[in-house]
Design an enzyme around this catalytic site. Structure first.
Site, PDB file in Angstrom:
ATOM      1  N   ALA A  55      -4.754   2.432  -0.841  1.00  0.00           N
ATOM      2  CA  ALA A  55      -4.501   1.696  -2.086  1.00  0.00           C
ATOM      3  C   ALA A  55      -5.028   0.259  -1.982  1.00  0.00           C
ATOM      4  CB  ALA A  55      -3.008   1.699  -2.416  1.00  0.00           C
ATOM      5  N   ASP A  56      -4.807  -0.378  -0.843  1.00  0.00           N
ATOM      6  CA  ASP A  56      -5.321  -1.740  -0.638  1.00  0.00           C
ATOM      7  C   ASP A  56      -6.843  -1.765  -0.642  1.00  0.00           C
ATOM      8  OD1 ASP A  56      -2.925  -3.119  -0.533  1.00  0.00           O
ATOM      9  OD2 ASP A  56      -2.755  -3.023   1.647  1.00  0.00           O
ATOM     10  N   LEU A  57      -7.454  -0.786   0.026  1.00  0.00           N
ATOM     11  CA  LEU A  57      -8.912  -0.749   0.096  1.00  0.00           C
ATOM     12  C   LEU A  57      -9.527  -0.464  -1.275  1.00  0.00           C
ATOM     13  CD1 LEU A  57      -9.355   1.149   3.479  1.00  0.00           C
ATOM     14  CD2 LEU A  57      -9.547  -1.308   3.059  1.00  0.00           C
ATOM     15  N   ASP A  77       0.805  -1.210   0.000  1.00  0.00           N
ATOM     16  CA  ASP A  77       0.000   0.000   0.000  1.00  0.00           C
ATOM     17  C   ASP A  77       0.850   1.276   0.000  1.00  0.00           C
ATOM     18  OD1 ASP A  77      -2.949   1.046   0.548  1.00  0.00           O
ATOM     19  OD2 ASP A  77      -1.544   2.240   1.723  1.00  0.00           O
TER      20      ASP A  77
END
Length: 191
Positions: free
Chosen positions: A173-175, A145
């Protein structure tokens, strides 16, 4: 009062992912009514079990792990053990969706890449999350992320004037990646 209709009732999802983007994807599908089986390593499970954002834990695991894996069933499998691998393949034969975020090349070495799995279950929706895809000069670079925030310039937009780049307080970014994968999975299930 009856329970609300769950959109993905009857859908089986195998969560073969760790950390945040993949488990978050599977969690969203669970929230829509899917049954999720998280396949973890027998030697301690998902690495997120020991990733602490605070000193609070539940049953020896980090609260972060519980937040993104709540409600999932868990199954321990050593992919290098032939018996465990056969059990995983039996689950794949019954599943509707598979989510994985192994580093590029690892899933191929395990014999669980899309082409191999398609022979077991041709109707399976196969979701693969990587930092930089499967082709190109950056394939072997770590996909995390903070790196995505930095590479995209997002960190430069955050913070105060005169301050250097500041990461978001959330793993944005991960979400966002997890949400995009859910959207793709839902489109493939409709198709």
């Amino acid at each position: 009062m009856s329970e609300p209709l769950q959109l993905l009732d009857g859908i089986l999802v195998l969560d073969m992912s760790q950390f945040l983007s993949g488990p978050f994807t599977a969690l969203r599908l669970l929230d829509l009514g899917a049954r999720v089986i998280k396949i973890e390593r027998p030697d301690g499970g998902d690495l997120c079990r020991r990733l602490y954002l605070s000193d609070t834990e539940i049953g020896g695991d980090s609260t972060l792990f519980h937040a993104i894996n709540r409600g999932k069933q868990s199954f321990a499998a050593d992919y290098k053990n032939p018996d465990d691998l056969e059990t995983v393949k039996a689950l794949i034969a019954r599943a509707d969706v598979l989510v994985q975020n192994f580093r590029p090349g690892v899933i191929n070495r395990l014999g669980l890449d899309y082409e191999a799995v398609r022979k077991i279950n041709p109707r399976l929706v196969y979701a693969s999350i990587t930092g930089y895809g499967e082709l190109g000069p950056w394939v072997q670079r770590p996909g995390q992320d903070l790196l995505a925030q930095a590479r995209s310039g997002l960190m430069w937009l955050n913070g105060d004037d005169g301050q250097g780049p500041v990461p978001f307080g959330l793993a944005i970014a991960d979400l966002l990646a997890g949400n995009a994968v859910v959207q793709g999975i839902l489109a493939a299930l409709v198709r």
